[in-house]
Design a protein around this motif. Structure first.
Motif, PDB file in Angstrom:
ATOM      1  N   LEU A 185       0.845  -1.200   0.000  1.00 21.49           N
ATOM      2  CA  LEU A 185       0.000   0.000   0.000  1.00 21.49           C
ATOM      3  C   LEU A 185       0.876   1.243   0.000  1.00 21.49           C
ATOM      4  CD1 LEU A 185      -2.941   0.957   0.135  1.00 21.49           C
ATOM      5  CD2 LEU A 185      -2.691   1.097   2.606  1.00 21.49           C
ATOM      6  N   MET A 186       1.936   1.182   0.781  1.00 20.64           N
ATOM      7  CA  MET A 186       2.868   2.312   0.858  1.00 20.64           C
ATOM      8  C   MET A 186       3.496   2.564  -0.510  1.00 20.64           C
ATOM      9  SD  MET A 186       3.438   4.204   3.362  1.00 20.64           S
ATOM     10  CE  MET A 186       4.136   5.709   2.704  1.00 20.64           C
ATOM     11  N   THR A 187       3.887   1.482  -1.181  1.00 21.80           N
ATOM     12  CA  THR A 187       4.496   1.612  -2.502  1.00 21.80           C
ATOM     13  C   THR A 187       3.517   2.269  -3.472  1.00 21.80           C
ATOM     14  OG1 THR A 187       5.690  -0.413  -2.053  1.00 21.80           O
ATOM     15  CG2 THR A 187       5.675   0.344  -4.333  1.00 21.80           C
ATOM     16  N   LEU A 188       2.276   1.828  -3.389  1.00 19.76           N
ATOM     17  CA  LEU A 188       1.264   2.405  -4.280  1.00 19.76           C
ATOM     18  C   LEU A 188       1.041   3.879  -3.969  1.00 19.76           C
ATOM     19  CD1 LEU A 188      -1.602  -0.209  -4.746  1.00 19.76           C
ATOM     20  CD2 LEU A 188       0.114   0.554  -6.379  1.00 19.76           C
ATOM     21  N   LEU A 189       0.904   4.175  -2.676  1.00 18.25           N
ATOM     22  CA  LEU A 189       0.593   5.550  -2.292  1.00 18.25           C
ATOM     23  C   LEU A 189       1.750   6.488  -2.613  1.00 18.25           C
ATOM     24  CD1 LEU A 189      -1.384   5.246   1.040  1.00 18.25           C
ATOM     25  CD2 LEU A 189      -2.219   5.773  -1.245  1.00 18.25           C
ATOM     26  N   ALA A 190       2.968   5.947  -2.600  1.00 19.24           N
ATOM     27  CA  ALA A 190       4.125   6.795  -2.882  1.00 19.24           C
ATOM     28  C   ALA A 190       4.058   7.334  -4.297  1.00 19.24           C
ATOM     29  CB  ALA A 190       5.412   5.998  -2.671  1.00 19.24           C
ATOM     30  N   ARG A 191       3.261   6.675  -5.134  1.00 17.43           N
ATOM     31  CA  ARG A 191       3.122   7.141  -6.517  1.00 17.43           C
ATOM     32  C   ARG A 191       2.096   8.254  -6.618  1.00 17.43           C
ATOM     33  NH1 ARG A 191       2.732   1.185  -9.311  1.00 17.43           N
ATOM     34  NH2 ARG A 191       4.859   0.546  -8.833  1.00 17.43           N
ATOM     35  N   ARG A 192       1.267   8.362  -5.590  1.00 15.10           N
ATOM     36  CA  ARG A 192       0.233   9.411  -5.632  1.00 15.10           C
ATOM     37  C   ARG A 192       0.889  10.769  -5.422  1.00 15.10           C
ATOM     38  NH1 ARG A 192      -4.398   7.323  -7.380  1.00 15.10           N
ATOM     39  NH2 ARG A 192      -5.372   9.178  -6.532  1.00 15.10           N
ATOM     40  N   LYS A 193       0.306  11.736  -6.088  1.00 17.51           N
ATOM     41  CA  LYS A 193       0.899  13.055  -6.013  1.00 17.51           C
ATOM     42  C   LYS A 193       0.841  13.612  -4.594  1.00 17.51           C
ATOM     43  CE  LYS A 193       0.795  17.444  -8.372  1.00 17.51           C
ATOM     44  NZ  LYS A 193      -0.248  18.429  -8.088  1.00 17.51           N
ATOM     45  N   PHE A 194      -0.285  13.327  -3.939  1.00 17.81           N
ATOM     46  CA  PHE A 194      -0.508  13.847  -2.586  1.00 17.81           C
ATOM     47  C   PHE A 194       0.667  13.500  -1.670  1.00 17.81           C
ATOM     48  CE2 PHE A 194      -2.139  12.988   1.739  1.00 17.81           C
ATOM     49  CZ  PHE A 194      -2.567  14.263   2.064  1.00 17.81           C
ATOM     50  N   PHE A 195       1.122  12.252  -1.762  1.00 20.72           N
ATOM     51  CA  PHE A 195       2.227  11.833  -0.907  1.00 20.72           C
ATOM     52  C   PHE A 195       3.575  12.180  -1.514  1.00 20.72           C
ATOM     53  CE2 PHE A 195      -1.184   9.170   0.715  1.00 20.72           C
ATOM     54  CZ  PHE A 195      -0.996   9.308   2.072  1.00 20.72           C
ATOM     55  N   ALA A 196       3.706  11.907  -2.815  1.00 22.32           N
ATOM     56  CA  ALA A 196       5.003  12.067  -3.448  1.00 22.32           C
ATOM     57  C   ALA A 196       5.470  13.520  -3.412  1.00 22.32           C
ATOM     58  CB  ALA A 196       4.953  11.563  -4.882  1.00 22.32           C
ATOM     59  N   SER A 197       4.520  14.446  -3.507  1.00 18.99           N
ATOM     60  CA  SER A 197       4.925  15.852  -3.525  1.00 18.99           C
ATOM     61  C   SER A 197       5.183  16.354  -2.121  1.00 18.99           C
ATOM     62  CB  SER A 197       3.831  16.685  -4.183  1.00 18.99           C
ATOM     63  OG  SER A 197       2.684  16.660  -3.372  1.00 18.99           O
ATOM     64  N   GLY A 198       4.985  15.487  -1.154  1.00 20.95           N
ATOM     65  CA  GLY A 198       5.251  15.881   0.218  1.00 20.95           C
ATOM     66  C   GLY A 198       4.297  16.940   0.714  1.00 20.95           C
TER      67      GLY A 198
END
Lengths: 369, 586
Positions: B541-554
């Protein structure tokens, strides 16, 4: 939260840190004091064993209209002990009270008969043996001993024997404190208590192992540098995992606190108290001991090693030689903390600032996977 | 722990979806199974749900004395019997000098439990003298091999003579070692020849000097009993073999493949108390299916070697021995050779359940005393729903506090945390519900508390992981590499510390009995589930979410904001331009 987040960041960079190792004598002292109190409490007051351990009396009434909770009150009043009351299928009631002998049980039978407004002859009294008996309790102890031996062997292999010993000391420390508090508070010891205590076994060690894991990782190449002593790095591992320790302890304690204060206290549910108290004390002690006892102990033991002694000598010599340089190195050292994981944070001596910067530019992290 | 290894390859690679799908399918399948089985709630222990209470009274007419040691042994054996795997939370305790109370939680088949607890429950290995399918059939005297008697080496057997005829005449004395003097009739003597030599080695036989002649009436009685026995009738079954002493020749019934057989059995050769251990094992090597292995203590081993040595020389059915529990023949294995060394296997076309039942009976079958059922009654919960509700309410409040704390501290990341907790909670609940009917698992109040505490253990794993990720971000990495680089280190920490928890659970499970064992089972289960959830759910789930902009853009609310995490400004500047490159890479 961001304050705590900042704290995490600053702990991570080593900007702030508490010298756990340096103050270890203080913490050892506090622990010894608590442990002595616990042992004295245990020796003087003893443990209040429940019916499952010491047996007791069982009263069987004839068919009655008295409610279970009322019967509980009556029984408690008559005996001064908590009673376990069950309604049987045919409308009769079974009341179990811990730690009774024949004489006492006769007295209580008469009292109960008066409360229930029946003829004492209609209440059957019987002494029951401890269902948890010596046998099962002994087996729990046996299990505990075997577990300790195995875990020491495991930790000695996975880490090293010093850590295994320190973990064991911390574990015994936690158990002593928990048992001591039981003696002091005077809660009844039920199978639930023992189970709570056994839960702590795993949990207390879990916490300790996390810190040790970080310590092992950071001290892998410790002899190849001469800026940090083992104690320095041990202190650093504690500080580095401090946020995690706080978080996990809070997360584990919150539900238990719920059980203890809301479930046990507010709703007045007796048995919940026994279990959650042992868990609460044990978890708190476990978190405390992993930081203040286990790791400083490892550092103490480790500093006895010739290699570590030599290292300490080198480090101290270097520090004395150039205090100012040391200051600079601190700053530099932190910058180089962004090492690939195969190099521990602490092994930073030979690195220079430019190298670090160059590495940052030239190596997109994606590639390094 | 095979799960971690598979998890490594499945989730550490760029196939997080597969691991997630896997665990979701598992959850759906388990939940579906739970609803299909109709057991949608975990079984509760007697302290929470009430149940059945059985009072047993020790009978004084049987040889052994009713004393504390024997009562304690009986309690221990009954405890093992009713607790089976040790997770059913049944309670066994002594009451007074001669009573034992057995409390069995609601939802257990109380009829079955009563049978398990047993009224007399004494286990013996007896040589089979005759055997036939039940019904009005004549005796089937399969003549014994004449070699049997001459081959018997024990001194008492040599007294019985070497020739077939002599052996026949002396067989009755040796088979009737007690003063009661039951013996077999002439018609059965031929059959009993081998058993005569076999029984000669049993401890009772040295006293076997009663003359055959005086025992004729009881011989006839037993013969008549055997002839009249109809094992297809339940009333007769339960009466068969009643009151037989170990040294007696007796009759008994046993079922095999749906057909009832009646047996004429010689004096006990080995007592159940001499079985040290019995286990159901699946034989993969010879594909023989389920077997039961037995280990005898030293006394039992030599006796067993003796009797098997003798029985092996006979022909069907005289090469069988009957394993007799409470007068019923639970199994009658054929002996093909002398078994020395104290280890034996019983093989046959067992199902797993049959093998385990037999193993259980062999392990725990021999009570030192006989018991009579005095009363069976239902009891209400000792703690009652009130306590459970208080516990659950407190647990819910505690959980809410945990959620608030996680949201406050981890912000966006708390979604991952809460989802992981939820998955873990669902899995725990469903598996506990399914284990109720499967292995008699029952949940008592301490176990409920343990499960609530397990929240802490589960949360610990992903807190370790989150903190690692944040450390990586603090060092200036962007999210995706941080997630991947943090994993191997977090994984090791999680495995090492979970292993310690699991070790504690496993040791307690193996060593202890009763409630502690049940608890250890719960602890082990939650620890394994923790590993499963972290590997197959949290990490992917973490790997998937890391691709989301919300998380990836910090984002400020993601909980992974490099700024508030204190990633160093200079590093951030050098990182920033690099970040888009990573996204393209993907």
């Amino acid at each position: 939260m961001s304050k705590l987040g900042n704290l995490g960041a600053r702990l991570h960079r080593g900007e702030i840190s508490y010298d756990f190792i340096g103050h270890r004598k203080l913490w050892y002292g506090i622990s010894i004091l608590i442990t002595i109190t616990a042992i004295v409490g245990l020796a003087v007051r003893g443990l209040n064993m429940g019916i499952d351990f010491q047996g007791g009396a069982v009263f069987t009434t004839e068919k009655t209209s008295v409610s279970v909770s009322q019967a509980e009150d009556y029984a408690k009043e008559a005996s001064g002990h908590d009673a376990v009351v069950q309604k049987l299928g045919n409308g009769t009631m079974r009341i179990q009270i811990a730690g009774m002998d024949t004489q006492q049980s006769d007295k209580i039978k008469n009292k109960l008969a008066a409360d229930f407004k029946v003829d004492p002859e209609k209440i059957a009294a019987d002494l029951v043996g401890p269902s948890w008996g010596d046998q099962i309790a002994n087996k729990a102890w046996q299990g505990l001993a075997i577990f300790m031996v195995l875990v020491v062997i495991y930790l000695a292999i996975a880490f090293e024997w010093r850590m295994a010993i320190a973990a064991l000391v911390a574990l015994i420390h936690d158990i002593t404190i928990t048992v001591g508090i039981y003696a002091l508070v005077g809660f009844e010891v039920t199978p639930g208590t023992v189970i709570g205590l056994l839960t702590i076994l795993g949990y207390s060690l879990y916490d300790t192992v996390v810190v040790f894991d970080s310590l092992k990782e950071q001290t892998k190449d410790i002899t190849k540098q001469n800026r940090w002593t083992y104690s320095d790095i041990a202190n650093r591992s504690i500080n580095g995992t401090l946020v995690r320790s706080i978080n996990t302890t809070v997360v584990a304690l919150l539900p238990v606190a719920g059980l203890l204060f809301i479930g046990g206290g507010f709703l007045g549910a007796g048995t919940l108290n026994d279990i959650s108290l042992s868990l609460f004390v044990g978890l708190a002690a476990g978190a405390y001991s992993s930081i203040f006892i286990a790791t400083p102990l490892v550092a103490d033991l480790k500093e006895q090693e010739p290699a570590m002694k030599a290292l300490k000598k080198r480090v101290l010599a270097k520090r004395a030689q150039a205090d100012v340089e040391e200051e600079l190195a601190e700053v530099r050292g932190d910058a180089v903390d962004d090492e690939p994981e195969d190099t521990p944070h602490a092994v930073v001596g030979p690195r220079t600032q430019p190298a670090s910067r160059g590495r940052g530019r030239g190596r997109p992290s994606g590639k390094r996977r | 722990m095979a799960a971690p290894k598979r998890g490594r390859s499945a989730s550490a690679q760029s196939k997080p979806g597969r691991a997630l799908a896997l665990i979701l399918i598992a959850i759906v399948a388990l939940t579906g199974g739970m609803f299909l089985s109709g057991h949608t709630t975990p079984r509760l222990g007697i302290d929470l749900a009430g149940g059945t209470s059985i009072t047993l009274e020790a009978k004084s007419d049987q040889g052994s004395a009713i004393n504390k040691a024997n009562m304690d042994t009986a309690v221990e054996i009954m405890n093992r019997r009713v607790n089976g795997l040790g997770v059913s939370e049944a309670e066994v305790q002594t009451q007074g000098d001669r009573n034992i109370i057995v409390n069995i939680p609601k939802g257990t088949n109380s009829q079955e439990a009563r049978e398990q607890v047993g009224t007399t429950a004494k286990l013996y290995f007896r040589p089979v003298l005759a055997q036939e399918a039940t019904g009005p059939a004549a005796a089937s005297p399969s003549p014994s091999a004449s070699g049997s008697s001459s081959a018997s080496p024990s001194p008492s057997a040599s007294k019985s003579g070497a020739t077939g005829e002599k052996a026949t005449s002396s067989s009755s004395p040796s088979a009737t070692p007690t003063s009661q003097g039951r013996a077999v009739t002439d018609a059965l003597k031929a059959d009993s020849t081998p058993s005569a030599s076999a029984s000669a080695s049993s401890p009772a036989s040295p006293s076997a000097s009663a003359s055959g002649g005086t025992a004729t009436s009881s011989e006839a009685k037993l013969q008549a009993q055997y002839a009249a026995l109809d094992c297809s009738k339940k009333a007769q079954r339960t009466k068969a073999g009643e009151g037989a002493k170990p040294g007696d020749t007796t009759v008994g019934c046993g079922e095999y493949g749906g057909v009832w057989y009646k047996y004429l059995l010689g004096p006990a050769a080995v007592a159940g108390t001499e079985v040290k251990k019995a286990q159901a094992v699946f034989d993969t090597q010879t594909a023989a299916g389920w077997q039961v292995t037995m280990t005898f203590n030293s006394k039992g081993a030599s006796k067993f070697a003796d009797i098997t040595g003798k029985l092996a020389q006979n022909t069907q059915p005289l090469n069988e021995f009957g394993i007799v529990l409470d007068g019923q023949v639970v199994s009658s294995p054929t002996v093909s050779s002398s078994i020395t060394g104290g280890n034996a296997q019983i093989s046959g076309s067992f199902t797993q359940e049959e093998a385990q039942n037999l193993a259980n009976m062999l392990s725990y079958g021999a009570l030192p005393l006989s018991f009579k059922e005095q009363s069976v009654t239902t009891v209400t919960a000792a703690l009652g729903g009130e306590q459970l509700h208080a516990g659950l309410l407190a647990g819910a409040i505690g959980l809410a506090l945990v959620v608030i704390y996680l949201v406050a501290y981890y912000r966006g990341l708390s979604i991952v945390a809460m989802a992981s907790l939820l998955v873990s909670a669902i899995l725990t609940y469903v598996i506990m519900a399914l284990l109720g009917p499967a292995i008699g698992f029952a949940l008592n109040l301490p176990a409920v508390c343990g499960a609530i505490v397990a929240i802490g253990i589960t949360a610990d794993s992903f807190i370790v992981y989150f903190e690692r990720i944040r450390d990586e971000i603090r060092e200036g990495r962007s999210l995706r590499p941080a997630v991947e680089r943090a994993w191997p280190r977090a994984r090791r920490t999680i495995l090492v510390s979970d292993f310690v928890s699991f070790l504690a659970a496993a040791v307690l499970f193996v060593v202890t009995v009763g409630k502690v064992q049940g608890f250890a089972f719960t602890l082990g289960l939650t620890t394994v589930l923790d590993v499963v959830v972290v590997f197959f759910f949290t990490k992917p789930l973490m790997t998937l979410l890391a691709r989301r902009k919300f998380f990836a853009s910090g984002s400020k609310w993601s909980g992974l904001d490099p700024k508030s995490l204190g990633a160093k400004p200079p590093l951030r500047r050098t990182r920033r331009p690099a970040a888009p490159a990573h996204t393209k890479e993907a």
